[in-house]
Design a protein around this motif. Structure first.
Motif, PDB file in Angstrom:
ATOM      1  N   LEU A 166     -23.311  30.031  39.058  1.00  0.00           N
ATOM      2  CA  LEU A 166     -23.309  29.121  37.911  1.00  0.00           C
ATOM      3  C   LEU A 166     -24.734  28.891  37.412  1.00  0.00           C
ATOM      4  N   MET A 167     -25.656  28.640  38.326  1.00  0.00           N
ATOM      5  CA  MET A 167     -27.044  28.393  37.917  1.00  0.00           C
ATOM      6  C   MET A 167     -27.630  29.634  37.246  1.00  0.00           C
ATOM      7  N   ARG A 168     -27.267  30.810  37.754  1.00  0.00           N
ATOM      8  CA  ARG A 168     -27.742  32.051  37.131  1.00  0.00           C
ATOM      9  C   ARG A 168     -27.226  32.178  35.702  1.00  0.00           C
ATOM     10  N   LEU A 175     -29.585  29.911  28.804  1.00  0.00           N
ATOM     11  CA  LEU A 175     -30.466  28.799  28.419  1.00  0.00           C
ATOM     12  C   LEU A 175     -29.644  27.625  27.880  1.00  0.00           C
ATOM     13  N   LEU A 176     -28.529  27.369  28.544  1.00  0.00           N
ATOM     14  CA  LEU A 176     -27.630  26.306  28.107  1.00  0.00           C
ATOM     15  C   LEU A 176     -28.184  24.955  28.540  1.00  0.00           C
ATOM     16  N   PRO A 177     -28.364  24.031  27.624  1.00  0.00           N
ATOM     17  CA  PRO A 177     -28.866  22.704  28.003  1.00  0.00           C
ATOM     18  C   PRO A 177     -27.875  21.986  28.923  1.00  0.00           C
ATOM     19  N   ILE A 178     -28.392  21.420  29.996  1.00  0.00           N
ATOM     20  CA  ILE A 178     -27.592  20.654  30.945  1.00  0.00           C
ATOM     21  C   ILE A 178     -28.384  19.410  31.334  1.00  0.00           C
ATOM     22  N   GLN A 179     -27.734  18.547  32.108  1.00  0.00           N
ATOM     23  CA  GLN A 179     -28.403  17.373  32.653  1.00  0.00           C
ATOM     24  C   GLN A 179     -28.315  17.449  34.174  1.00  0.00           C
ATOM     25  N   VAL A 180     -29.477  17.391  34.822  1.00  0.00           N
ATOM     26  CA  VAL A 180     -29.565  17.496  36.279  1.00  0.00           C
ATOM     27  C   VAL A 180     -30.128  16.188  36.817  1.00  0.00           C
ATOM     28  N   LEU A 181     -29.352  15.528  37.659  1.00  0.00           N
ATOM     29  CA  LEU A 181     -29.713  14.199  38.158  1.00  0.00           C
ATOM     30  C   LEU A 181     -29.863  14.235  39.676  1.00  0.00           C
ATOM     31  N   ASN A 185     -31.675   8.484  44.697  1.00  0.00           N
ATOM     32  CA  ASN A 185     -31.605   7.799  45.979  1.00  0.00           C
ATOM     33  C   ASN A 185     -31.339   6.327  45.638  1.00  0.00           C
ATOM     34  N   PRO A 186     -31.174   5.448  46.612  1.00  0.00           N
ATOM     35  CA  PRO A 186     -30.829   4.060  46.269  1.00  0.00           C
ATOM     36  C   PRO A 186     -31.852   3.328  45.416  1.00  0.00           C
ATOM     37  N   GLY A 187     -33.088   3.835  45.350  1.00  0.00           N
ATOM     38  CA  GLY A 187     -34.107   3.137  44.578  1.00  0.00           C
ATOM     39  C   GLY A 187     -34.527   3.794  43.292  1.00  0.00           C
ATOM     40  N   ALA A 188     -34.086   5.030  43.044  1.00  0.00           N
ATOM     41  CA  ALA A 188     -34.530   5.735  41.835  1.00  0.00           C
ATOM     42  C   ALA A 188     -33.588   6.872  41.508  1.00  0.00           C
ATOM     43  N   MET A 189     -33.406   7.091  40.204  1.00  0.00           N
ATOM     44  CA  MET A 189     -32.651   8.244  39.710  1.00  0.00           C
ATOM     45  C   MET A 189     -33.486   8.916  38.633  1.00  0.00           C
ATOM     46  N   GLN A 190     -33.570  10.236  38.703  1.00  0.00           N
ATOM     47  CA  GLN A 190     -34.426  10.990  37.789  1.00  0.00           C
ATOM     48  C   GLN A 190     -33.627  12.101  37.135  1.00  0.00           C
ATOM     49  N   LEU A 191     -33.788  12.232  35.815  1.00  0.00           N
ATOM     50  CA  LEU A 191     -32.951  13.123  35.014  1.00  0.00           C
ATOM     51  C   LEU A 191     -33.773  14.223  34.361  1.00  0.00           C
ATOM     52  N   HIS A 192     -33.234  15.435  34.417  1.00  0.00           N
ATOM     53  CA  HIS A 192     -33.728  16.540  33.584  1.00  0.00           C
ATOM     54  C   HIS A 192     -32.675  16.809  32.526  1.00  0.00           C
ATOM     55  N   ASP A 193     -33.090  16.860  31.283  1.00  0.00           N
ATOM     56  CA  ASP A 193     -32.171  17.074  30.163  1.00  0.00           C
ATOM     57  C   ASP A 193     -32.671  18.282  29.373  1.00  0.00           C
ATOM     58  N   GLY A 194     -32.009  19.425  29.568  1.00  0.00           N
ATOM     59  CA  GLY A 194     -32.435  20.635  28.882  1.00  0.00           C
ATOM     60  C   GLY A 194     -31.996  21.863  29.657  1.00  0.00           C
ATOM     61  N   PRO A 195     -32.438  23.041  29.249  1.00  0.00           N
ATOM     62  CA  PRO A 195     -32.050  24.263  29.965  1.00  0.00           C
ATOM     63  C   PRO A 195     -32.859  24.455  31.237  1.00  0.00           C
ATOM     64  N   ILE A 196     -32.416  25.399  32.053  1.00  0.00           N
ATOM     65  CA  ILE A 196     -33.189  25.876  33.190  1.00  0.00           C
ATOM     66  C   ILE A 196     -33.404  27.369  33.001  1.00  0.00           C
ATOM     67  N   GLN A 197     -34.412  27.931  33.680  1.00  0.00           N
ATOM     68  CA  GLN A 197     -34.709  29.341  33.396  1.00  0.00           C
ATOM     69  C   GLN A 197     -35.144  30.134  34.624  1.00  0.00           C
ATOM     70  N   ASN A 198     -36.180  29.701  35.308  1.00  0.00           N
ATOM     71  CA  ASN A 198     -36.783  30.492  36.367  1.00  0.00           C
ATOM     72  C   ASN A 198     -36.238  30.067  37.728  1.00  0.00           C
ATOM     73  N   LEU A 199     -35.361  30.878  38.305  1.00  0.00           N
ATOM     74  CA  LEU A 199     -34.722  30.566  39.585  1.00  0.00           C
ATOM     75  C   LEU A 199     -35.337  31.410  40.696  1.00  0.00           C
ATOM     76  N   LYS A 200     -35.475  30.800  41.887  1.00  0.00           N
ATOM     77  CA  LYS A 200     -36.059  31.532  43.006  1.00  0.00           C
ATOM     78  C   LYS A 200     -35.514  30.985  44.320  1.00  0.00           C
ATOM     79  N   ILE A 201     -35.192  31.873  45.239  1.00  0.00           N
ATOM     80  CA  ILE A 201     -34.752  31.492  46.582  1.00  0.00           C
ATOM     81  C   ILE A 201     -35.934  31.663  47.537  1.00  0.00           C
ATOM     82  N   THR A 202     -36.262  30.609  48.259  1.00  0.00           N
ATOM     83  CA  THR A 202     -37.346  30.655  49.245  1.00  0.00           C
ATOM     84  C   THR A 202     -36.829  30.072  50.555  1.00  0.00           C
ATOM     85  N   GLY A 203     -36.499  30.938  51.508  1.00  0.00           N
ATOM     86  CA  GLY A 203     -35.933  30.448  52.761  1.00  0.00           C
ATOM     87  C   GLY A 203     -34.638  29.698  52.488  1.00  0.00           C
TER      88      GLY A 203
END
Length: 333
Positions: free
Chosen positions: A221-223, A229-235, A238-256
């Motif tokens: 799905l992420m690929r 380049l479909l815009p999405i929202q990624v949230l 934790n109990p004290g903070a929530m942070q949002l990305h609003d837009g597409p994603i592009q550069n994916l990488k697997i590290t370990g």
């Protein structure tokens, strides 16, 4: 005989130094876990050196961050790290929350569970790195703000001087009775603006489980999202903070064990070893169908939430919904 708090802090600091001598690249979060203390308690042992304890004036302190220019906002939980570079421009107290919006930044901070904050200098191979770090009542990090090369270092030093606490003891006392709100409880708050309530609905009983996908399907799905380049929202929260990305994603990488999104201005790091599966959920919001994806850990806690973009006139992205519902499910849980 009860040990003096400063003596306790000195003993802990020495243990940390010994641990770093054996493991020079160990992160402080992992060091704290190894030593059986919280990250905040460990960090406080360096007060008077590379750490300065700050006063607990959260709205004013966060408002002052807006003068610094571009910074990197970091919010994480045990298995996901969400990093955004942008500006803290609009600081809005909202009931029990502080909402922050700005260029590429969107945060919902539940400061009722915050306990302490520090200005920190970390020595790196690229030179000193400056940050503001915020911790909850259990000593766990809820939010961190790092200066970028384009931030105003002079204004940062002035901010630290203004908010410097009188108490710079290396010992940090944490409350013995602390509770943390669940995402579902936060979502039910009527203080939050509509778009935050809509985002959090996926973590409430109103969301109906449509099926679970395995980690390979999540990667696929992420690929697809990156390819389109479909815009999405990624949230990530934790109990004290929530942070949002609003837009597409592009550069994916697997590290370990880490699945990474490494885009300019946005990084996401997901520990796939902790992922038990991802739940596709469906719900209705103001007579509109919504479809979300909740990435879960082994205890069925949400690591991160992904939803499609939502338009007030047209509802959620039909392409997002079609991609999600076309994934091979491994059955409801």
């Amino acid at each position: 005989m009860t040990k003096h708090p400063v003596s306790i802090a000195d003993t802990l600091k020495q243990a940390w130094q010994d641990l770093r001598a054996d493991h020079p690249h160990m992160r402080i979060r992992d060091a704290a876990a190894t030593l059986g203390v919280s990250e905040a308690e460990l960090l406080a042992t360096d007060c008077g050196n590379l750490v300065i304890r700050l006063r607990e004036h959260w709205p004013a302190l966060l408002g002052a961050v807006g003068t610094l220019g571009p910074v990197m906002a970091l919010t994480r939980n045990a298995f996901a790290v969400h990093e955004k570079i942008g500006l803290y421009e609009d600081i809005c107290p909202c009931g029990d929350f502080i909402l922050i919006t700005g260029h590429h930044i969107e945060l919902c901070l539940s400061t009722g569970v915050w306990h302490s904050s520090f200005a920190v200098i970390e020595e790196t191979h690229l030179g000193p790195r400056h940050s503001l770090q915020f911790f909850d009542t259990t000593g766990e990090a809820v939010h961190k703000i790092y200066l970028t090369e384009h931030a105003d270092a002079g204004l940062y030093r002035r901010l630290v001087d203004i908010f410097r606490a009188d108490d710079q003891s290396p010992y940090l006392a944490l409350p013995t009775d602390s509770t943390k709100p669940a995402l579902g409880a936060i979502a039910s708050s009527q203080d939050l603006p509509e778009h935050w309530q809509r985002l959090l609905l996926a973590n409430t009983p109103e969301a109906v489980l449509a099926g679970r996908i395995a980690t390979p399907a999540l990667r696929e799905l992420m690929r697809q999202l990156a390819e389109l380049l479909l815009p999405i929202q990624v949230l990530v929260g934790n109990p004290g903070a929530m942070q949002l990305h609003d837009g597409p994603i592009q550069n994916l990488k697997i590290t370990g064990p880490w699945f990474n999104v490494l885009d300019q201005g946005f990084n996401l790091h997901l520990n796939e070893m902790a992922v038990a599966g991802a739940d596709i959920v469906q719900l209705t919001y103001k007579q509109r169908d919504l479809t979300g994806l909740l990435v879960r850990d082994q205890n069925q806690q949400t690591i991160l939430t992904i939803v499609g973009q939502f338009d007030e006139a047209d509802g959620e992205s039909a392409l997002w919904r079609d991609l999600l519902l076309a994934l091979p499910v491994i059955g409801p849980v």
